[in-house]
Design a protein around this motif. Structure first.
Motif, mmCIF file in Angstrom:
data_model
loop_
_atom_site.group_PDB
_atom_site.id
_atom_site.type_symbol
_atom_site.label_atom_id
_atom_site.label_comp_id
_atom_site.label_asym_id
_atom_site.label_seq_id
_atom_site.Cartn_x
_atom_site.Cartn_y
_atom_site.Cartn_z
ATOM 1 N N ALA A 107 15.425 1.818 -6.458
ATOM 2 C CA ALA A 107 14.782 2.772 -7.365
ATOM 3 C C ALA A 107 13.279 2.480 -7.465
ATOM 4 O O ALA A 107 12.454 3.402 -7.421
ATOM 5 C CB ALA A 107 15.430 2.700 -8.743
ATOM 6 N N ILE A 108 12.933 1.198 -7.588
ATOM 7 C CA ILE A 108 11.501 0.839 -7.633
ATOM 8 C C ILE A 108 10.826 1.262 -6.323
ATOM 9 O O ILE A 108 9.712 1.782 -6.310
ATOM 10 C CB ILE A 108 11.347 -0.677 -7.858
ATOM 11 N N MET A 109 11.561 1.051 -5.229
ATOM 12 C CA MET A 109 11.021 1.376 -3.907
ATOM 13 C C MET A 109 10.743 2.863 -3.719
ATOM 14 O O MET A 109 9.863 3.239 -2.951
ATOM 15 C CB MET A 109 12.075 0.963 -2.889
ATOM 16 N N THR A 110 11.530 3.716 -4.394
ATOM 17 C CA THR A 110 11.271 5.151 -4.230
ATOM 18 C C THR A 110 9.979 5.548 -4.927
ATOM 19 O O THR A 110 9.363 6.536 -4.558
ATOM 20 C CB THR A 110 12.408 6.019 -4.829
ATOM 21 N N VAL A 111 9.568 4.771 -5.927
ATOM 22 C CA VAL A 111 8.459 5.222 -6.760
ATOM 23 C C VAL A 111 7.126 4.573 -6.408
ATOM 24 O O VAL A 111 6.125 5.262 -6.208
ATOM 25 C CB VAL A 111 8.779 4.962 -8.254
ATOM 26 N N PHE A 112 7.101 3.228 -6.277
ATOM 27 C CA PHE A 112 5.770 2.627 -6.256
ATOM 28 C C PHE A 112 4.934 2.953 -5.015
ATOM 29 O O PHE A 112 3.716 3.104 -5.130
ATOM 30 C CB PHE A 112 5.827 1.113 -6.546
ATOM 31 N N PRO A 113 5.535 3.175 -3.823
ATOM 32 C CA PRO A 113 4.648 3.473 -2.686
ATOM 33 C C PRO A 113 3.964 4.834 -2.812
ATOM 34 O O PRO A 113 2.922 5.049 -2.201
ATOM 35 C CB PRO A 113 5.589 3.474 -1.478
ATOM 36 N N ILE A 114 4.547 5.760 -3.605
ATOM 37 C CA ILE A 114 3.984 7.112 -3.591
ATOM 38 C C ILE A 114 2.645 7.179 -4.307
ATOM 39 O O ILE A 114 1.819 8.016 -3.983
ATOM 40 C CB ILE A 114 4.986 8.160 -4.130
ATOM 41 N N PHE A 115 2.401 6.273 -5.244
ATOM 42 C CA PHE A 115 1.089 6.262 -5.891
ATOM 43 C C PHE A 115 0.009 5.874 -4.873
ATOM 44 O O PHE A 115 -1.089 6.411 -4.880
ATOM 45 C CB PHE A 115 1.082 5.288 -7.070
ATOM 46 N N PHE A 116 0.361 4.908 -4.017
ATOM 47 C CA PHE A 116 -0.583 4.514 -2.964
ATOM 48 C C PHE A 116 -0.806 5.664 -1.987
ATOM 49 O O PHE A 116 -1.911 5.877 -1.505
ATOM 50 C CB PHE A 116 -0.052 3.301 -2.210
ATOM 51 N N ALA A 117 0.283 6.414 -1.708
ATOM 52 C CA ALA A 117 0.181 7.490 -0.724
ATOM 53 C C ALA A 117 -0.799 8.569 -1.186
ATOM 54 O O ALA A 117 -1.504 9.160 -0.379
ATOM 55 C CB ALA A 117 1.558 8.094 -0.466
ATOM 56 N N VAL A 118 -0.840 8.810 -2.511
ATOM 57 C CA VAL A 118 -1.724 9.869 -3.022
ATOM 58 C C VAL A 118 -3.187 9.548 -2.714
ATOM 59 O O VAL A 118 -3.959 10.426 -2.359
ATOM 60 C CB VAL A 118 -1.520 10.047 -4.546
#
Lengths: 565, 89
Positions: free
Chosen positions: A245-256
């Motif tokens: 669950a953590i993995m689904t969320v934290f990389p997307i902030f970097f992706a933005v």
């Protein structure tokens, strides 16, 4: 029926590639995955290929539902990868690509931990050449960091397998669990390759440095092999639900805020792995089917996305969002393929991501994991903004960069067309995918309620993107880098090394001062007093000796007389 | 820069493009409205206790995207942004 490991067909076949030229080489490289696919298709379930080594039975070909799904999709991925790379002259890239795919497939069919370990390390060693052949100093440095981390994962696997072997006497690769120390070590090994949070950064470090063609292969095998291994060894391990669950969320902030579009894709790859890890952690039949199905669809749409951005990189020499824009005018076909890949990753109905991701979300909801469900829904909405829209928008539309590159080479277009056809095919006819999943599927993705929910989620995310873009709140694509956990070794580690070097130098000079200089001074003193010219070594004249004796006697007499009185 | 000439077309073309953009925007707004209203006739098989509420998915999708982008821009970027070549010295 030929009972021969499909992975070995690729590996042995790859060794012949350097001796072939021109069309013959192309035909040979395309024939290898086709032959392996035919062999795999004909294999019934069971153990088929065992060899004995150091008193243990090594199972090289354990075929069951789970290994077959991954075997099939890996073979499709290498077939697409070979077509996509047909224009590449560097033979070492072709050879390492085929060996890498063969090793990943070999690992999937490994029935014991020793065989798994051997193939596990072979994927690391063969894939590093896909980064090295880019031949830039950054790629060289990144490939060495990649190799250290990948081989490190293998060493952890070896350590865990030795502990388990010692404890149970068996090296079979079945459910492992985290009850024993060996199980924890192996989970860590798998976790590195699956890019768990905080163990993830090798992915974003190495993949964007690879050749345009190499990234397509890299994105398919290493991480999905880890997902397969987790599904085999750790299904139903509750901790994985939270890690995922953590993995689904934290990389997307970097992706933005990331500017390099290939790195954006790697962050979203990381986030998609999170969905699969959640599925493995839940461990029900629906969840495991979902994880396997998502691995299949993910490999295809991710390859398609990397191919389209790879084509842009191939033609323009850059994949930076700040340098691109308006390319649809001269690369319209690539732009359409990129949009299809984006629709699939965003799980738009009728595209592949829709049927697989929803299985995992439903599995979470069925188990009452509402927090996890909401987290994944957040990531699903986000994936559209940072990956589904961002990648095609900034590469092909947005502000015109004035670049007018040629359309992608024909072989790249063919590979993209095949991948796109598979993405749409699975989205429209999911039953074909459901038929090869490890468990029987009792799941209907296309209900009006489900389709409406997903369309609402996505269209309102588009609305948010548009509103943010028009109000100027969407972050500009800037030429900059963003720190991630690689800061710890790129900066902190190096500073520590510099500090340690300086400290060692100081310690050396202090120690020198303390011991050597003092010893030297002591010897000098000794020499001054006892040396040939020292006071102790002086020769005394007899006269002065007699004088001293006389003085002594007089003093004695004087004291004697004082005593008498 | 050399690519400036591509950015500015003829004024008439530019106006037409702007008109198209506005039409597209209105289409998007209309689509959003229709999708939310579809919640009324279509019976929802709620997966959880709360996702059957009117407009849940639209609201959540919009808020999630805004939170994601604003948090990335105003919280994460100030912490992690460094100039290119930060690691090169």
């Amino acid at each position: 029926m030929i009972e021969f490991p499909p992975g070995l067909i690729l590996i042995l076949g790859a060794l012949l590639v350097p001796f072939l030229r021109g069309p013959l080489r192309a035909i040979w490289m395309l024939a290898l995955p086709v032959a392996a696919f035919a062999v795999l298709y004909s294999l019934p379930e069971g153990d088929h290929f065992a060899i004995s080594a150091f008193g243990q039975q090594l199972e090289l070909l354990r075929v069951d539902g789970l290994s077959k799904v991954f075997g099939y999709v890996f073979l499709v991925a290498i077939f697409l990868g070979v077509i996509y790379a047909l224009h590449v002259r560097a033979v070492e890239e072709h050879v390492s690509g085929l060996i890498y795919a063969g090793a990943a497939i070999g690992a999937v069919f490994a029935g014991d931990l020793v065989t798994l370990f051997v193939y596990w390390e072979l994927t690391a060693i063969s894939s590093v050449f896909l980064i090295l052949t880019r031949r830039t100093p950054e790629a060289l440095a990144a490939s060495m960091r990649y190799l250290i981390i990948q081989v490190g994962s293998g060493v952890l696997l070896l350590a865990g397998l030795i502990v388990i072997w010692h404890e149970t006497g068996s090296i079979a690769f079945e459910h492992i669990g985290i009850e024993s120390a060996g199980g924890v070590l192996i989970l860590l090994a798998f976790g590195i390759k699956a890019a768990f949070p905080l163990l993830h950064n090798w992915l974003q470090d190495a993949y964007p440095q690879s050749t345009p063609t190499g990234t397509v292969l890299l994105s398919a095998f290493t991480t999905k092999l880890a997902i397969y291994a987790l599904a085999r060894g750790y299904a139903g391990t509750e901790e994985l639900i939270w890690i995922g669950a953590i993995m689904t969320v934290f990389p997307i902030f970097f992706a933005v805020i990331e500017n390099d579009l290939r790195r954006v894709l790697v962050y979203s790859l990381n986030n998609q792995l999170g969905f699969m890890v959640v599925g493995v952690g839940i461990g029900t039949e629906l969840a495991l089917n979902g994880a396997a199905a998502h691995a299949v669809t993910h490999i295809l749409y991710k390859a398609l996305l990397f191919m389209s951005i790879g084509a842009v990189l191939h033609r323009t020499g850059t994949a930076l969002a700040s340098e691109l824009g308006g390319l649809f005018k001269s690369m319209p076909v690539t732009a359409v393929f990129c949009a299809i890949g984006s629709a699939s990753i965003a799980a738009v109905p009728l595209f592949s991501g829709f049927v697989s991701k929803s299985m995992i979300l439903s599995a979470a909801a069925h188990e009452g994991l509402y927090g996890v469900w909401l987290t994944m829904l957040f990531a699903s909405a986000g994936v559209l903004v940072y990956s589904g829209i961002k990648v095609p928008y900034f590469a092909f539309f947005a502000e015109d960069s004035g670049k007018r590159p040629q359309e992608a080479p024909m072989n790249m277009l063919v590979a993209m067309a095949l991948a796109a056809a598979l993405c749409i095919g699975i989205g429209v006819w999911p039953s074909a995918l459901f038929a090869i999943l490890p468990f029987d599927v009792d799941y209907v993705p296309y209900t009006d309620s489900h389709v409406l929910s997903q369309v609402q989620l996505l269209v309102f995310s588009v609305l948010a993107f548009v509103v943010l873009l028009r109000s100027g709140l969407y972050p500009k694509q800037l030429r900059s880098i963003n720190l991630d956990t690689d800061w710890f070794y790129l900066r902190l580690g190096r500073s520590f090394l510099q500090f340690a070097t300086r400290a060692a130098e100081n310690m050396h000079s202090d120690a020198y001062d303390l011991v050597v200089r003092r010893a030297k001074r002591f010897v000098e003193q000794l020499y001054r007093h006892h040396g040939p010219h020292g006071i102790i070594a002086r020769t005394w004249p007899t006269g002065s000796m007699v004088l001293w004796v006389a003085i002594l006697l007089v003093t004695y007499l004087a004291l004697y007389f004082i005593d008498i009185f | 820069m050399s690519d400036d000439q591509h950015k500015s077309g003829a004024p008439a073309q530019k106006a037409a493009r702007k008109g198209n953009k506005i039409k597209l925007l209105w289409a998007l707004y209309a689509l959003c409205t229709v999708l939310v209203l579809l919640d009324l006739p279509i019976h929802r098989h709620a997966e959880t206790g709360f996702d059957g509420n009117f407009g849940f998915y639209g609201f959540y999708g919009f808020i999630a995207s805004v939170v994601l982008v604003l948090a990335a821009r105003y919280v994460l970027r100030p912490i992690v942004k460094r100039p290119e070549g930060y690691y090169d010295d």
